[in-house]
Design a protein around this motif. Structure first.
Motif, PDB file in Angstrom:
ATOM      1  N   ARG A   1      -7.519   5.149   5.206  1.00  0.00           N
ATOM      2  CA  ARG A   1      -7.060   6.209   6.110  1.00  0.00           C
ATOM      3  C   ARG A   1      -7.583   5.969   7.526  1.00  0.00           C
ATOM      4  NH1 ARG A   1      -8.506   9.685   2.097  1.00  0.00           N
ATOM      5  NH2 ARG A   1      -9.997  10.756   3.430  1.00  0.00           N
ATOM      6  N   ASP A   2      -8.852   5.519   7.641  1.00  0.00           N
ATOM      7  CA  ASP A   2      -9.395   5.166   8.967  1.00  0.00           C
ATOM      8  C   ASP A   2      -8.575   4.049   9.603  1.00  0.00           C
ATOM      9  OD1 ASP A   2     -11.368   6.988   8.937  1.00  0.00           O
ATOM     10  OD2 ASP A   2     -13.008   5.592   8.477  1.00  0.00           O
ATOM     11  N   ASN A   3      -8.307   3.006   8.812  1.00  0.00           N
ATOM     12  CA  ASN A   3      -7.571   1.862   9.348  1.00  0.00           C
ATOM     13  C   ASN A   3      -6.170   2.240   9.808  1.00  0.00           C
ATOM     14  OD1 ASN A   3      -9.723   0.182   8.775  1.00  0.00           O
ATOM     15  ND2 ASN A   3      -8.912  -0.493   6.810  1.00  0.00           N
ATOM     16  N   ARG A   4      -5.596   3.242   9.171  1.00  0.00           N
ATOM     17  CA  ARG A   4      -4.254   3.677   9.556  1.00  0.00           C
ATOM     18  C   ARG A   4      -4.219   4.237  10.983  1.00  0.00           C
ATOM     19  NH1 ARG A   4      -0.175   5.230   6.093  1.00  0.00           N
ATOM     20  NH2 ARG A   4      -0.241   4.405   3.972  1.00  0.00           N
ATOM     21  N   ILE A   5      -5.380   4.714  11.474  1.00  0.00           N
ATOM     22  CA  ILE A   5      -5.436   5.258  12.837  1.00  0.00           C
ATOM     23  C   ILE A   5      -5.320   4.133  13.868  1.00  0.00           C
ATOM     24  CG2 ILE A   5      -6.908   6.488  14.488  1.00  0.00           C
ATOM     25  CD1 ILE A   5      -8.002   8.041  11.972  1.00  0.00           C
ATOM     26  N   THR A   6      -6.136   3.089  13.705  1.00  0.00           N
ATOM     27  CA  THR A   6      -6.063   1.934  14.614  1.00  0.00           C
ATOM     28  C   THR A   6      -4.679   1.294  14.556  1.00  0.00           C
ATOM     29  OG1 THR A   6      -8.139   1.469  13.471  1.00  0.00           O
ATOM     30  CG2 THR A   6      -7.596   0.097  15.373  1.00  0.00           C
TER      31      THR A   6
ATOM     32  N   ASP B   1      -0.735  -2.035   7.156  1.00  0.00           N
ATOM     33  CA  ASP B   1      -2.024  -1.347   7.220  1.00  0.00           C
ATOM     34  C   ASP B   1      -3.101  -2.161   6.508  1.00  0.00           C
ATOM     35  OD1 ASP B   1      -1.046  -0.841   4.731  1.00  0.00           O
ATOM     36  OD2 ASP B   1      -1.032   1.329   4.931  1.00  0.00           O
ATOM     37  N   ALA B   2      -4.299  -2.172   7.096  1.00  0.00           N
ATOM     38  CA  ALA B   2      -5.420  -2.902   6.504  1.00  0.00           C
ATOM     39  C   ALA B   2      -5.887  -2.110   5.298  1.00  0.00           C
ATOM     40  CB  ALA B   2      -6.532  -3.044   7.532  1.00  0.00           C
ATOM     41  N   SER B   3      -5.788  -2.694   4.138  1.00  0.00           N
ATOM     42  CA  SER B   3      -6.084  -1.972   2.912  1.00  0.00           C
ATOM     43  C   SER B   3      -6.479  -2.984   1.838  1.00  0.00           C
ATOM     44  CB  SER B   3      -4.853  -1.163   2.505  1.00  0.00           C
ATOM     45  OG  SER B   3      -3.682  -1.947   2.613  1.00  0.00           O
TER      46      SER B   3
ATOM     47  N   SER C   1       2.990  -5.964   1.920  1.00  0.00           N
ATOM     48  CA  SER C   1       2.610  -4.592   1.608  1.00  0.00           C
ATOM     49  C   SER C   1       2.961  -4.285   0.149  1.00  0.00           C
ATOM     50  CB  SER C   1       3.362  -3.658   2.560  1.00  0.00           C
ATOM     51  OG  SER C   1       3.328  -2.347   2.062  1.00  0.00           O
ATOM     52  N   VAL C   2       1.993  -3.751  -0.581  1.00  0.00           N
ATOM     53  CA  VAL C   2       2.195  -3.356  -1.981  1.00  0.00           C
ATOM     54  C   VAL C   2       1.643  -1.949  -2.141  1.00  0.00           C
ATOM     55  CG1 VAL C   2       1.426  -3.800  -4.365  1.00  0.00           C
ATOM     56  CG2 VAL C   2       2.079  -5.724  -2.895  1.00  0.00           C
ATOM     57  N   HIS C   3       2.321  -1.123  -2.933  1.00  0.00           N
ATOM     58  CA  HIS C   3       1.809   0.222  -3.226  1.00  0.00           C
ATOM     59  C   HIS C   3       1.436   0.304  -4.702  1.00  0.00           C
ATOM     60  CE1 HIS C   3       3.994   2.250   0.416  1.00  0.00           C
ATOM     61  NE2 HIS C   3       2.986   1.491   0.774  1.00  0.00           N
ATOM     62  N   MET C   4       0.239   0.839  -4.968  1.00  0.00           N
ATOM     63  CA  MET C   4      -0.246   0.931  -6.341  1.00  0.00           C
ATOM     64  C   MET C   4      -0.465   2.398  -6.690  1.00  0.00           C
ATOM     65  SD  MET C   4      -1.006  -1.244  -8.775  1.00  0.00           S
ATOM     66  CE  MET C   4      -1.240  -2.751  -7.817  1.00  0.00           C
ATOM     67  N   LEU C   5       0.287   2.881  -7.675  1.00  0.00           N
ATOM     68  CA  LEU C   5       0.068   4.255  -8.133  1.00  0.00           C
ATOM     69  C   LEU C   5      -1.149   4.267  -9.053  1.00  0.00           C
ATOM     70  CD1 LEU C   5       3.777   5.139  -8.994  1.00  0.00           C
ATOM     71  CD2 LEU C   5       2.466   6.068  -7.073  1.00  0.00           C
ATOM     72  N   GLY C   6      -2.100   5.124  -8.739  1.00  0.00           N
ATOM     73  CA  GLY C   6      -3.245   5.329  -9.621  1.00  0.00           C
ATOM     74  C   GLY C   6      -3.101   6.725 -10.211  1.00  0.00           C
TER      75      GLY C   6
ATOM     76  N   GLN D   1      -2.582  -4.628   0.515  1.00  0.00           N
ATOM     77  CA  GLN D   1      -2.023  -5.755   1.236  1.00  0.00           C
ATOM     78  C   GLN D   1      -2.438  -7.028   0.523  1.00  0.00           C
ATOM     79  OE1 GLN D   1      -2.927  -5.574   5.482  1.00  0.00           O
ATOM     80  NE2 GLN D   1      -2.039  -7.608   5.641  1.00  0.00           N
ATOM     81  N   THR D   2      -1.477  -7.910   0.270  1.00  0.00           N
ATOM     82  CA  THR D   2      -1.823  -9.179  -0.379  1.00  0.00           C
ATOM     83  C   THR D   2      -2.460 -10.099   0.658  1.00  0.00           C
ATOM     84  OG1 THR D   2       0.265 -10.268   0.155  1.00  0.00           O
ATOM     85  CG2 THR D   2       0.204  -8.961  -1.869  1.00  0.00           C
TER      86      THR D   2
END
Ligand code: AMP
Ligand code: ZN
Ligand code: FE
Ligand code: FE
Length: 284
Positions: free
Chosen positions: A97-102, A169-171, A74-79, A68-69
């Motif tokens: 993954r935890d933040n995705r639950i809230t 999502d918080a990331s 929302s931005v997705h980064m392939l690693g 997240q900027t």
């Protein structure tokens, strides 16, 4: 023998519907010779994919890191090909993954307020134990409840990024994700950066700032990029000497995307493999 390289796929360790080994088998069946498994914020599928290693396919393991900027884009980064033992990257994925639950509880709360009958347990019923939770699981729950007919309708009516029910999502920031991936010996490729049909997108200036932050490459060949967007990205790639990739973003039966529908040129994959120090391709 012809080479077909697909560098973006999901299994049921996130929101795809195939087991990781099935993604590998299905890829072999359609003639893919080089495959990246890139589940959202998770490497839980690597082992099952590796258990299905074969001479027929080279596995380029990775993950799609949610970011997240600072202005909530929302931005997705392939690693790709990072060290799976790297503790900082693992912790960052665990945290997301935890933040995705809230976040999911809040989205479900908003839907309930609007009179839509769905509870968080309905969503969990659609999720494989330990898999990364995402809106597609909520979509599946809404299908089960008869609220919509499929995932696509759920996204069109309720779950898209401009919806009043949407919560990002918080990331980590994209800059942080690039740092985490590269410190783990991986290669950082921004996924579908100009896919405007998904919602608000980053500016070319911001993309340029990510190059300064160490971005290795750009996913250009992706279903959600139109020709104009691909052209604009090709200009960026040429200007900054970046790696250009393509991938299907396959999600099994959860999306229409077919394995190999978008691909990467062999010389681009060679650059990725040459740059990676965290992990090597397996099989093939
Ligand atoms: P999330 O990770 O919770 O933000 O959800 C994003 C995921 O939803 C992405 O992996 C997309 O592949 C998926 N998605 C977005 N739009 C659709 C759609 N129309 N049909 C099915 N899946 C979608
Ligand atoms: Zn997904
Ligand atoms: Fe993505
Ligand atoms: Fe994806």
């Amino acid at each position: 023998m012809s080479i077909t390289i697909d560098l973006h796929t999901h299994s049921n360790e996130s929101d795809g519907t195939d087991r990781p080994g099935e993604v590998v088998e299905n890829a072999i069946a359609v003639g893919i010779t080089h495959l990246a498994l890139t589940d959202h914020d998770s490497i839980a599928g690597w082992q099952d994919a590796l258990d299905h290693r074969s001479d027929a396919i080279s596995l380029i393991l990775g993950a799609e890191i949610s970011c997240q900027t600072t202005d909530a884009l929302s931005v997705h980064m392939l690693g790709l090909l990072f060290d799976p033992e790297n503790i900082d990257l693992r912790n960052a994925m665990d945290q997301t993954r935890d933040n995705r639950i809230t976040r999911m509880e809040r989205i479900v709360g908003k839907l309930q307020e609007a009179g839509i009958e769905i509870v968080i347990g309905d969503v969990y019923a659609e999720l494989r134990e330990g898999a990364t939770l995402g809106r597609p699981h909520l979509a599946d729950a809404m299908v089960k409840k008869g609220i919509v007919k499929d995932r696509s309708e759920a996204f069109e009516k309720y779950l898209h990024n401009r919806s009043k029910y949407y919560i990002p999502d918080a990331s980590p920031t994209p800059e942080n994700a690039i740092r985490l991936i590269k410190d783990a010996g991986g290669v950082a490729i921004i996924a579908h950066p100009f896919a405007s049909l998904r919602g608000r997108i980053i500016s070319p200036e911001y993309l340029e700032s990510l190059v300064e932050a160490g971005l290795d490459g750009i996913e250009i060949n992706h279903r959600d990029h139109n020709e104009g967007e691909r052209d604009a990205l090709r200009v960026m790639v040429r200007r900054f000497g970046l790696i250009a990739t393509g991938g299907s973003d396959y999600h099994g039966t959860g999306k229409e995307n077919r394995l190999g529908e978008n691909t990467t040129e062999p010389e681009q994959l060679e650059r990725i493999v040459a740059r990676a120090t965290g992990f090597a391709p397996v099989g093939g």
